[in-house]
Design a protein around this motif. Structure first.
Motif, mmCIF file in Angstrom:
data_model
loop_
_atom_site.group_PDB
_atom_site.id
_atom_site.type_symbol
_atom_site.label_atom_id
_atom_site.label_comp_id
_atom_site.label_asym_id
_atom_site.label_seq_id
_atom_site.Cartn_x
_atom_site.Cartn_y
_atom_site.Cartn_z
ATOM 1 N N GLN A 52 63.680 54.184 -73.435
ATOM 2 C CA GLN A 52 64.109 52.892 -72.900
ATOM 3 C C GLN A 52 65.600 52.680 -73.117
ATOM 4 O OE1 GLN A 52 61.553 49.950 -74.682
ATOM 5 N NE2 GLN A 52 59.818 50.463 -73.363
ATOM 6 N N GLN A 53 66.089 53.062 -74.276
ATOM 7 C CA GLN A 53 67.512 52.928 -74.571
ATOM 8 C C GLN A 53 68.335 53.821 -73.639
ATOM 9 O OE1 GLN A 53 68.600 54.121 -78.547
ATOM 10 N NE2 GLN A 53 70.529 53.016 -78.483
ATOM 11 N N ASP B 239 76.361 51.156 -62.968
ATOM 12 C CA ASP B 239 76.903 49.902 -62.451
ATOM 13 C C ASP B 239 78.424 49.966 -62.483
ATOM 14 O OD1 ASP B 239 77.482 47.363 -61.620
ATOM 15 O OD2 ASP B 239 76.680 46.364 -63.389
ATOM 16 N N GLU C 99 67.462 54.906 -70.628
ATOM 17 C CA GLU C 99 67.382 54.366 -69.269
ATOM 18 C C GLU C 99 68.317 53.168 -69.105
ATOM 19 O OE1 GLU C 99 63.267 53.576 -68.466
ATOM 20 O OE2 GLU C 99 62.747 55.704 -68.526
ATOM 21 N N ALA C 100 68.383 52.317 -70.107
ATOM 22 C CA ALA C 100 69.286 51.167 -70.050
ATOM 23 C C ALA C 100 70.736 51.634 -69.995
ATOM 24 C CB ALA C 100 69.061 50.252 -71.249
ATOM 25 N N GLN C 101 71.051 52.659 -70.765
ATOM 26 C CA GLN C 101 72.412 53.187 -70.756
ATOM 27 C C GLN C 101 72.747 53.805 -69.400
ATOM 28 O OE1 GLN C 101 74.798 52.879 -73.232
ATOM 29 N NE2 GLN C 101 76.107 53.554 -71.568
ATOM 30 N N GLU C 102 71.794 54.515 -68.806
ATOM 31 C CA GLU C 102 72.010 55.104 -67.482
ATOM 32 C C GLU C 102 72.237 54.015 -66.433
ATOM 33 O OE1 GLU C 102 68.963 57.870 -66.380
ATOM 34 O OE2 GLU C 102 69.332 59.123 -68.138
ATOM 35 N N GLU C 103 71.465 52.943 -66.504
ATOM 36 C CA GLU C 103 71.654 51.832 -65.567
ATOM 37 C C GLU C 103 73.038 51.218 -65.742
ATOM 38 O OE1 GLU C 103 68.520 48.936 -65.645
ATOM 39 O OE2 GLU C 103 66.973 50.468 -65.439
ATOM 40 N N ALA C 104 73.462 51.056 -66.984
ATOM 41 C CA ALA C 104 74.794 50.492 -67.241
ATOM 42 C C ALA C 104 75.878 51.439 -66.734
ATOM 43 C CB ALA C 104 74.969 50.228 -68.733
#
Length: 69
Positions: free
Chosen positions: A48-49, A59, A51-56
């Motif tokens: 989850q961490q 962007d 994936e959140a970093q990849e999304e950031a």
């Protein structure tokens, strides 16, 4: 051996001390038996961490003016 790490076997759900079984049936190493028991929770949290970093990272903000249609 007291200084050996702990491993979790996702196929059997067993925790072992030391490298037992094949590498593809092991998660770890972990410092404690409890960490090994929580291996799936730890892996999920790390995923989850990541994936959140990849999304950031994906962007990049507003597109350049020449890219707007």
């Amino acid at each position: 051996m007291a200084d050996e790490k702990y491993f979790y076997n996702p196929k059997t759900g067993e925790v072992t001390q030391g490298k037992e079984g094949s590498w593809d049936d092991r998660m770890g190493p972990y410092d404690t038996e409890q960490e090994a028991r929580d291996a799936l929770k730890i892996a999920e949290a790390r995923n989850q961490q990541a994936e959140a970093q990849e999304e950031a990272d994906d962007d990049w903000g507003q597109p350049a003016a020449w890219e707007k249609n």
